[in-house]
Design an enzyme around this catalytic site. Structure first.
Site, mmCIF file in Angstrom:
data_model
loop_
_atom_site.group_PDB
_atom_site.id
_atom_site.type_symbol
_atom_site.label_atom_id
_atom_site.label_comp_id
_atom_site.label_asym_id
_atom_site.label_seq_id
_atom_site.Cartn_x
_atom_site.Cartn_y
_atom_site.Cartn_z
ATOM 1 N N ALA A 260 3.115 -0.485 1.026
ATOM 2 C CA ALA A 260 4.482 -0.085 0.711
ATOM 3 C C ALA A 260 4.502 1.328 0.161
ATOM 4 O O ALA A 260 3.460 1.924 -0.121
ATOM 5 C CB ALA A 260 5.084 -1.051 -0.310
ATOM 6 N N ASP B 90 -5.086 -6.933 -10.656
ATOM 7 C CA ASP B 90 -5.354 -5.663 -9.978
ATOM 8 C C ASP B 90 -5.138 -4.511 -10.960
ATOM 9 O O ASP B 90 -4.457 -3.545 -10.654
ATOM 10 C CB ASP B 90 -4.430 -5.534 -8.759
ATOM 11 C CG ASP B 90 -4.891 -4.473 -7.768
ATOM 12 O OD1 ASP B 90 -6.082 -4.107 -7.803
ATOM 13 O OD2 ASP B 90 -4.063 -4.016 -6.966
#
Length: 228
Positions: free
Chosen positions: A45, A200
């Site tokens: 994205a 993450d």
């Protein structure tokens, strides 16, 4: 691998506007007072900065995350290749099955499926924000549900310093060692205390705000620990 963090060439502004309008069902000009060119772009994205007005005239600054066109199809092709290679590895070397290559690929497939729906990411943001609301050194941006869909995620814009910019962090008066401890402590609190954690937390997904708080972004990969 740091070159893959927000350094992928962006797709065109016209495409981004078309995708937002298709996902949210209104022209961009009706949704936002302003809508910037891409600020950051990664493999799945890219992010734009937008301003919008509430009914009472209050201005909000938002980060608009837009799914890359065609990314789902590319991931599915890649997964098919990985499934094939896992079967080949098993056929050529049965001993390699102890590494469970086919299971690894299916775990990856489930993770990718979740990343391909930004409504799930917004839900993860909301849950993590609720869990950490009393943590003074860590915070989570607020998702904007009315401006979020499968391919578009809108959330509070974060003004801060990237965690990998050590010189900027020091210049802003923050202690890099203290921030390092905060990263570790935040992860452990989320994992051990809450059983739900940001999986993450690399430096590209972490900011330091003006108050010295750690701010996480990009909640596409989350972890959950079951309670025995």
């Amino acid at each position: 691998l740091e070159t893959l963090q927000d350094r992928v060439p962006p797709f065109p502004q016209e495409t981004a506007i078309r995708l937002v309008e298709a996902a949210l069902g209104k022209p961009v000009a009706h949704l936002f007072v302003s809508f910037s060119p891409p600020i950051a772009a990664a493999s799945i994205a890219q992010v734009h900065k937008a301003h919008c007005l509430d009914l009472d005239g209050t201005e909000r600054v938002l980060a608009i995350k837009i799914m890359r066109p065609g990314v789902r199809e590319r991931f599915q092709r890649d997964l098919q290749v990985m499934r094939f290679m896992a079967r080949v590895v098993n056929a050529l070397s049965p001993q390699a099955e102890r590494l469970r290559p086919r299971e690894v690929v299916e775990i990856l497939a489930r993770s990718v499926t979740m990343e391909m729906d930004f409504r799930l990411e917004a839900a993860a943001m909301s849950e993590l924000a609720q869990n950490t609301k009393d943590d003074e050194d860590f915070r989570v941006p607020r998702p904007e549900w009315e401006l979020t869909a499968r391919d578009v995620l809108s959330s509070e814009w974060i003004d801060g310093t990237r965690l990998h910019a050590r010189a900027d962090i020091v210049a802003a008066g923050h202690d890099p060692q203290a921030l390092g401890r905060t990263v570790i402590q935040s992860f452990l609190r989320q994992a051990i205390r809450d059983g739900f954690f940001h999986a993450d937390m690399h430096q590209g997904n972490l900011f330091v705000d003006a108050q010295g708080r750690l701010v996480a972004v990009d909640f596409g990969i989350m972890g959950r620990l079951g309670m025995a």
